[in-house]
Design an enzyme around this catalytic site. Sequence first.
Site, PDB file in Angstrom:
ATOM      1  CG  HIS A  98       5.242  -6.416   5.691  1.00 52.08           C
ATOM      2  ND1 HIS A  98       5.060  -6.133   4.356  1.00 52.08           N
ATOM      3  CD2 HIS A  98       4.148  -5.907   6.329  1.00 52.08           C
ATOM      4  CE1 HIS A  98       3.920  -5.473   4.189  1.00 52.08           C
ATOM      5  NE2 HIS A  98       3.346  -5.337   5.374  1.00 52.08           N
ATOM      6  CG  HIS A 100       1.103  -6.161   9.981  1.00 53.44           C
ATOM      7  ND1 HIS A 100       1.016  -4.794   9.978  1.00 53.44           N
ATOM      8  CD2 HIS A 100       1.085  -6.527   8.665  1.00 53.44           C
ATOM      9  CE1 HIS A 100       0.929  -4.347   8.727  1.00 53.44           C
ATOM     10  NE2 HIS A 100       0.970  -5.387   7.909  1.00 53.44           N
TER      11      HIS A 100
HETATM   12  P1  5GP Z   1       0.618  -3.757   4.594  1.00 55.16           P
HETATM   13  O1  5GP Z   1      -0.730  -3.128   4.437  1.00 55.16           O
HETATM   14  O2  5GP Z   1       1.426  -3.696   3.329  1.00 55.16           O
HETATM   15  O3  5GP Z   1       0.503  -5.129   5.185  1.00 55.16           O
HETATM   16  O4  5GP Z   1       1.324  -2.921   5.718  1.00 55.16           O
HETATM   17  C1  5GP Z   1       2.311  -1.977   5.501  1.00 55.16           C
HETATM   18  C2  5GP Z   1       2.610  -1.367   6.833  1.00 55.16           C
HETATM   19  O5  5GP Z   1       3.814  -0.641   6.718  1.00 55.16           O
HETATM   20  C3  5GP Z   1       1.537  -0.390   7.325  1.00 55.16           C
HETATM   21  O6  5GP Z   1       1.049  -0.825   8.586  1.00 55.16           O
HETATM   22  C4  5GP Z   1       2.267   0.946   7.417  1.00 55.16           C
HETATM   23  O7  5GP Z   1       1.872   1.715   8.522  1.00 55.16           O
HETATM   24  C5  5GP Z   1       3.720   0.526   7.495  1.00 55.16           C
HETATM   25  N1  5GP Z   1       4.650   1.477   6.884  1.00 55.16           N
HETATM   26  C6  5GP Z   1       4.543   2.066   5.671  1.00 55.16           C
HETATM   27  N2  5GP Z   1       5.604   2.843   5.419  1.00 55.16           N
HETATM   28  C7  5GP Z   1       6.409   2.748   6.505  1.00 55.16           C
HETATM   29  C8  5GP Z   1       7.664   3.334   6.837  1.00 55.16           C
HETATM   30  O8  5GP Z   1       8.263   4.114   6.085  1.00 55.16           O
HETATM   31  N3  5GP Z   1       8.188   3.013   8.043  1.00 55.16           N
HETATM   32  C9  5GP Z   1       7.560   2.148   8.904  1.00 55.16           C
HETATM   33  N4  5GP Z   1       8.173   1.907  10.062  1.00 55.16           N
HETATM   34  N5  5GP Z   1       6.375   1.575   8.624  1.00 55.16           N
HETATM   35  C10 5GP Z   1       5.807   1.876   7.435  1.00 55.16           C
END
Ligand code: 5GP
Length: 135
Positions: A98, A100
């Site tokens: 993903h 951001h």
């Molecule tokens: P990463 O650190 O893996 O790049 O980011 C994961 C992101 O997913 C985080 O910013 C976190 O807030 C978001 N996130 C985690 N669980 C959920 C969820 O159940 N729903 C949504 N909408 N975002 C999530």
Amino acid sequence: MPSIFSRIVKGELPCASVYQDEQTMAFMDINPASKGHVLVICKAEYPRLLDVPSELLAAVAETTQKVARAIMQALQPEGFNVLQNDGAAAGQVVFHYHVHIIPRWTDDGVRPFGRPGSADPAELETIAAQIRAHL
Ligand code: 5GP
């Protein structure tokens, strides 16, 4: 076990959805770094950047641009960060590829990492609707 994002894709878990097409989906981050923080995913589950087929990477990039345009219109930030955390050491928590999109304003003090607490789901839905209106 399917990732939390695969469960969102299947509709097993809720999200404030912004956009979806055949290969990608965009929804509000549950713990936003700034107002309008959106995640863009490929629906198919690949853990990390190097795992993702190039046509899906292209689809995610296209959706990222489309959603960023809508965010600019809806929320009028002065800019935005597009970032991907790849690997636990880099801060990746959800191992489902993903990107951001984090809207930014001058001197907003935003720190993309180490954010406290989750957002109010109703507030996320309101912001998602504002962005959807431009898609
Ligand atoms: P990463 O650190 O893996 O790049 O980011 C994961 C992101 O997913 C985080 O910013 C976190 O807030 C978001 N996130 C985690 N669980 C959920 C969820 O159940 N729903 C949504 N909408 N975002 C999530």
